[in-house]
Scaffold this active site. Structure first.
Site, PDB file in Angstrom:
ATOM      1  CG  ASP A 179       0.029  -0.108   2.378  1.00 10.80           C
ATOM      2  OD1 ASP A 179       0.372   0.857   2.938  1.00 10.80           O
ATOM      3  OD2 ASP A 179       0.217  -1.219   3.002  1.00 10.80           O
ATOM      4  CG  ASP A 207       2.014   4.946   5.683  1.00 13.34           C
ATOM      5  OD1 ASP A 207       1.468   3.995   6.426  1.00 13.34           O
ATOM      6  OD2 ASP A 207       2.459   6.117   6.173  1.00 13.34           O
TER       7      ASP A 207
END
Length: 302
Positions: free
Chosen positions: A214, A216
């Site tokens: 991802d 973050d």
């Protein structure tokens, strides 16, 4: 190469979230292990891959019952040392702090920034004090082998990058994420410290494959990180990680010269022999037995 200047490697793999076994391992045997530092995250899985001795440890335990802050990092590293491991391949799910490191990218980390709090981060406590160098915390030899293996498997890989290690278990605030980006962090996670520090104290080579799941929470167009997001990306990353490990281990299993990390304690212990506490020395039998004058037979590999 003489026996004193060469090593027959035993490859240890610490599996992060979603990775609970080494695929293709032969002669498999799970062994429950105890250490002077307590119980590791799980039993150790022993076996061979193309003739190379391997030891696997699921960092969070099978089924992921243990959060990052509750891992017994000292027991994990001590157990691997007792198992005869010379080289540790650490696999970790991480968030990205850079636009170009999209989910699915593997980063071969070469530096760390440790933002953890309260985790025991040394084997050398009162009664036997040591200071090891952490200037270069990752084995360049292991890192190159992992990056080469990733490229051969068609995995998008970045050679080098700083891993910011946070305490967790919560994900970052947006302000924290932007701060870490300003530090030139590449990825963010919760587990590789004090793991890397302890591996150095135990004179084992260490390298990290940071698997991006991802962005973050800093990336405006990708939304805030959630567990569902991480798990979805993790499934594909786990498949790629298994292929990478199967390709990297055979090339790392050949006899080789000693690495610098395998002599990390040569000039590190500052407490003179007459001031060292016997109870502390007993706990250091595997980790520092070489420099404390303890033969392998005094503690015995599993």
């Amino acid at each position: 190469m003489s026996a004193q200047n060469s090593v027959q490697p035993v490859i240890g793999v610490i599996g992060g979230s979603g990775l609970y076994e080494i695929e293709g391992l032969q002669n498999k045997e799970w062994r429950v292990c105890e250490t002077p530092w307590g119980t590791p995250s799980d039993a150790l899985l022993f076996g061979t891959l193309e003739g190379v001795q391997c030891v696997f440890l699921p960092r969070h335990g099978r089924g992921h019952p243990l959060p990052p802050s509750r891992l017994n990092y000292r027991a994990n590293i001590d157990a691997l040392k007792r198992a005869g491991v010379t080289d540790i391949l650490s696999l970790s799910a991480v968030g990205s702090l850079k636009e170009e490191l999209a989910p699915g990218t593997f980063v071969i980390v070469d530096q760390f920034i440790d933002q953890t709090q309260g985790r025991p981060r040394t084997f050398f406590e009162e009664g036997c004090v040591a200071h090891v160098s952490m200037a270069e915390p990752v084995s360049a030899r292991l890192g190159k082998a992992l990056a080469d293996a990733a490229e051969e498997e068609g995995i998008k890989v970045s050679r080098g990058g700083t891993y910011v290690v946070i305490e967790g278990p919560q994900f970052s605030t947006r302000a924290e994420s932007e701060l870490y980006r300003s530090w030139n962090g590449a990825v963010i996670g919760m587990t590789n410290m004090p793991e890397a520090r302890l591996a150095r104290e135990a004179e084992m080579n260490y390298a990290t494959v940071a698997m991006v799941t991802d962005y973050d929470c800093w990336h405006d167009s990708h939304g805030d990180v959630t567990v569902d997001m991480v798990v979805a990306a993790m499934k594909e990353n786990t498949r790629k990680a298994a292929a990478l490990v199967r390709r990297a281990i055979p090339r790392l299993g050949k006899e080789r010269p000693l690495d610098k990390a395998e002599r990390a304690l040569d000039n590190a212990i500052i407490t003179p022999p007459d001031a060292r506490r016997p109870d502390m020395l007993a706990r250091l039998d595997a980790v520092a037995g070489r420099v404390l004058g303890l033969a392998d037979s005094d503690w015995g590999p599993y």
